[in-house]
Design a protein around this motif. Structure first.
Motif, mmCIF file in Angstrom:
data_model
loop_
_atom_site.group_PDB
_atom_site.id
_atom_site.type_symbol
_atom_site.label_atom_id
_atom_site.label_comp_id
_atom_site.label_asym_id
_atom_site.label_seq_id
_atom_site.Cartn_x
_atom_site.Cartn_y
_atom_site.Cartn_z
ATOM 1 N N LEU A 73 0.835 -1.169 0.120
ATOM 2 C CA LEU A 73 -0.077 0.044 0.031
ATOM 3 C C LEU A 73 0.871 1.321 -0.023
ATOM 4 O O LEU A 73 0.272 2.361 -0.530
ATOM 5 N N ILE A 74 1.995 1.266 0.750
ATOM 6 C CA ILE A 74 2.774 2.430 0.863
ATOM 7 C C ILE A 74 3.230 2.892 -0.650
ATOM 8 O O ILE A 74 3.565 4.041 -1.067
ATOM 9 N N THR A 75 3.642 1.677 -1.545
ATOM 10 C CA THR A 75 4.116 2.267 -2.870
ATOM 11 C C THR A 75 3.054 2.822 -3.701
ATOM 12 O O THR A 75 3.136 3.732 -4.450
ATOM 13 N N VAL B 102 -5.139 9.972 -2.584
ATOM 14 C CA VAL B 102 -4.929 8.911 -1.516
ATOM 15 C C VAL B 102 -6.263 8.066 -1.551
ATOM 16 O O VAL B 102 -6.056 6.994 -1.437
ATOM 17 N N ILE B 103 -7.387 8.938 -1.617
ATOM 18 C CA ILE B 103 -8.531 8.017 -1.508
ATOM 19 C C ILE B 103 -8.802 7.084 -2.631
ATOM 20 O O ILE B 103 -9.177 5.871 -2.429
ATOM 21 N N ILE B 104 -8.386 7.492 -3.744
ATOM 22 C CA ILE B 104 -8.559 6.577 -4.849
ATOM 23 C C ILE B 104 -7.399 5.506 -4.691
ATOM 24 O O ILE B 104 -7.699 4.135 -5.088
ATOM 25 N N MET B 105 -6.416 5.634 -4.420
ATOM 26 C CA MET B 105 -5.441 4.396 -4.152
ATOM 27 C C MET B 105 -5.809 3.421 -2.831
ATOM 28 O O MET B 105 -5.601 2.377 -2.964
ATOM 29 N N VAL B 106 -6.100 4.019 -1.973
ATOM 30 C CA VAL B 106 -6.610 3.154 -0.963
ATOM 31 C C VAL B 106 -7.911 2.391 -1.349
ATOM 32 O O VAL B 106 -7.845 1.093 -0.957
ATOM 33 N N THR C 289 -11.204 -6.924 6.936
ATOM 34 C CA THR C 289 -10.535 -6.266 5.694
ATOM 35 C C THR C 289 -11.132 -4.499 5.927
ATOM 36 O O THR C 289 -10.073 -3.721 6.037
ATOM 37 N N PHE C 290 -12.300 -4.207 6.448
ATOM 38 C CA PHE C 290 -12.582 -3.073 6.701
ATOM 39 C C PHE C 290 -11.771 -2.384 7.786
ATOM 40 O O PHE C 290 -11.082 -1.127 7.880
ATOM 41 N N ILE C 291 -11.467 -3.020 8.946
ATOM 42 C CA ILE C 291 -10.521 -2.760 10.069
ATOM 43 C C ILE C 291 -9.354 -2.302 9.699
ATOM 44 O O ILE C 291 -8.605 -1.550 10.159
ATOM 45 N N GLY C 292 -8.835 -3.330 8.866
ATOM 46 C CA GLY C 292 -7.379 -3.213 8.553
ATOM 47 C C GLY C 292 -7.257 -2.137 7.597
ATOM 48 O O GLY C 292 -6.089 -1.299 7.690
ATOM 49 N N LEU C 293 -8.242 -1.783 6.947
ATOM 50 C CA LEU C 293 -8.241 -0.445 5.866
ATOM 51 C C LEU C 293 -8.283 0.849 6.845
ATOM 52 O O LEU C 293 -7.525 1.703 6.473
ATOM 53 N N PHE C 294 -9.104 0.685 7.840
ATOM 54 C CA PHE C 294 -9.162 2.002 8.823
ATOM 55 C C PHE C 294 -7.873 2.194 9.580
ATOM 56 O O PHE C 294 -7.342 3.113 9.564
ATOM 57 N N LYS C 295 -7.248 0.889 9.897
ATOM 58 C CA LYS C 295 -5.779 1.157 10.505
ATOM 59 C C LYS C 295 -4.752 1.621 9.738
ATOM 60 O O LYS C 295 -3.955 2.411 10.053
#
Length: 429
Positions: free
Chosen positions: A271-273, A298-302, A359-365
């Motif tokens: 994700l950092i890439t 950033v929203i698009i990439m996330v 997956t949602f929790i991981g995305l939020f963190k």
């Protein structure tokens, strides 16, 4: 001489008896769960010793807290050499941790959007909320954008107008085929947004101006930034993940290959890439002078990153369904999309609930990773606070506050997933 009839089964019920004394009560619970054998007893005792040591170390530190202090030096003077927590940094800097550098006079705007978020989620998440509220759920993204960033209220209204025109075009062109209808809807929406919307916006804004003072994206920070990125990624990744999962299982080779390529490529890149791509490289592919908001990038990439993982989660739910469900839907005369909407996808989503929420929790963190591209999330703001002369040396209090806020929201999502699983449970095992 007749023989007396013999009953081979009991014709009366026995009165309900009390359970054995050893099978109820606290003693039974302790034996069954904590002291079920020597290994379980040893682990229980070690856990109790660790818990007692943790409480003895942390409780005096928390009990001797200082809230009324304007610097770490003042905290230490009030503590007089004794261990204690300096919560004065939270009391003084909590607006910065929550809102970043958002204008103080406009704090009501993100707070209003946060409260309205729960009103928008109510009809979606809870069965007892009237379904008429779904109209507000659809309108909420435009309203939240208007409140947080500030602009003319007519701008999100006209964006929704483009979606409505696309729906009309799709309905009118549907008789010509699904592909033609989709192409017509996209053409109408893009033409409206690029050409017609600007003229109409200028006219209606002149006749009835409804605007809020604009707030730039660089002023957003703290948990406000995490919520904006996290909620946007969660809301968009689920429907896009469903489409990608269906595309990966499609019988059309082109759609299947494109879906597989997208999923495997995105899942193979950190994700950092993608965030560095959004921050640095994306501008090289845009026309000179193009202004593309960093938070939007950033929203698009996330969303892209989360969509790839969500597609695999939903594909697992689809693979867990027996083939008989698809055959039953076909036997009922349902076409592909009706079968997916009414029979296949509800069951697949039900199976996938734990992994979807995970997956949602991981995305939020993972929203904290935006610190590496210069956005001021809570971690970046805590670093800036610790670098100031007033609070240089404060560590635990800031990290405990940030971790506590993240825990509240992640734990809330986890508990709702358990509630949803119980509500949708149809078997009685």
């Amino acid at each position: 001489m007749s023989q007396p009839s013999i009953a081979w089964f009991r014709d009366t019920l026995l009165p309900q008896a009390e359970p054995p004394a050893g099978q109820t009560g606290v003693v039974h619970w302790l034996r069954a769960r904590l002291f079920n054998g020597w290994w379980s007893s040893l682990l229980t005792l070690l856990a109790l010793l660790a818990l007692v040591a943790l409480v003895n170390a942390v409780l005096p530190w928390l009990a001797n807290s200082v809230w009324q202090a304007d610097s770490l030096g003042e905290c230490r003077r009030l503590l007089n050499g004794e261990p204690g927590a300096c919560w004065g940094v939270i009391r003084e800097r909590w607006p910065q941790l929550l809102f970043g550098f958002y204008p103080q006079a406009a704090y009501w705007r993100p707070l209003a959007s946060f409260v309205l978020l729960f009103a928008a989620l109510g009809p979606v998440l809870f069965k007892w909320v009237p379904r008429r509220g779904l109209w507000f759920s659809v309108a909420y993204p435009g309203l939240a954008f208007w409140l947080i960033w500030g602009c003319s209220l007519w701008q999100p209204v006209l964006v929704y107008t483009g979606l409505a025109l696309a729906g009309v075009a799709f309905t009118l062109a549907r008789r010509l085929g699904g592909g033609v209808a989709v192409a017509a809807a996209l053409a109408v929406a893009v033409a409206w947004w690029l050409h017609g919307m600007g003229y109409v916006l200028a006219v209606v804004e002149h006749l009835a101006p409804l605007s809020l003072p604009a707030v730039t994206s660089r002023e957003l920070g703290g948990f406000l930034l995490s919520f904006v990125v996290g909620v946007s990624g969660i809301a968009m990744s689920l429907p896009l993940g469903i489409l990608l999962a269906l595309g990966r299982r499609s019988s059309m080779p082109l759609i299947r290959v494109m879906s597989v390529t997208f999923i495997e490529f995105v899942r193979g890149v950190p994700l950092i890439t993608l965030l560095f791509t959004a921050s640095l490289l994306l501008n090289y592919f845009l026309p000179p002078g193009t202004s593309f908001d960093l938070i939007l990038r950033v929203i698009i990439m996330v969303t892209i990153f989360s969509t790839a993982y969500m597609a695999e989660v939903i594909r697992g739910g689809l693979a867990a369904l027996p083939q008989g469900q698809t055959e039953a839907a076909q036997a009922l005369g349902l076409d592909y999309w009706k079968a997916q909407r009414l029979v296949i996808m509800p069951q697949a989503l039900k199976i996938s609930i734990p992994m979807i929420v995970s997956t949602f929790i991981g995305l939020f963190k993972d929203t904290t990773l935006v610190v590496f591209i210069g956005l001021l999330d809570p971690i970046a703001l805590s670093t800036a606070i610790r670098a100031s002369t007033q609070w240089q040396g404060v560590y635990w209090e800031l990290f405990l506050f940030i971790g506590g806020v993240f825990f509240v929201f992640c734990f809330g999502m986890s508990r709702y997933s358990i509630h949803l699983e119980r509500r949708l449970k149809t078997d009685h095992r």
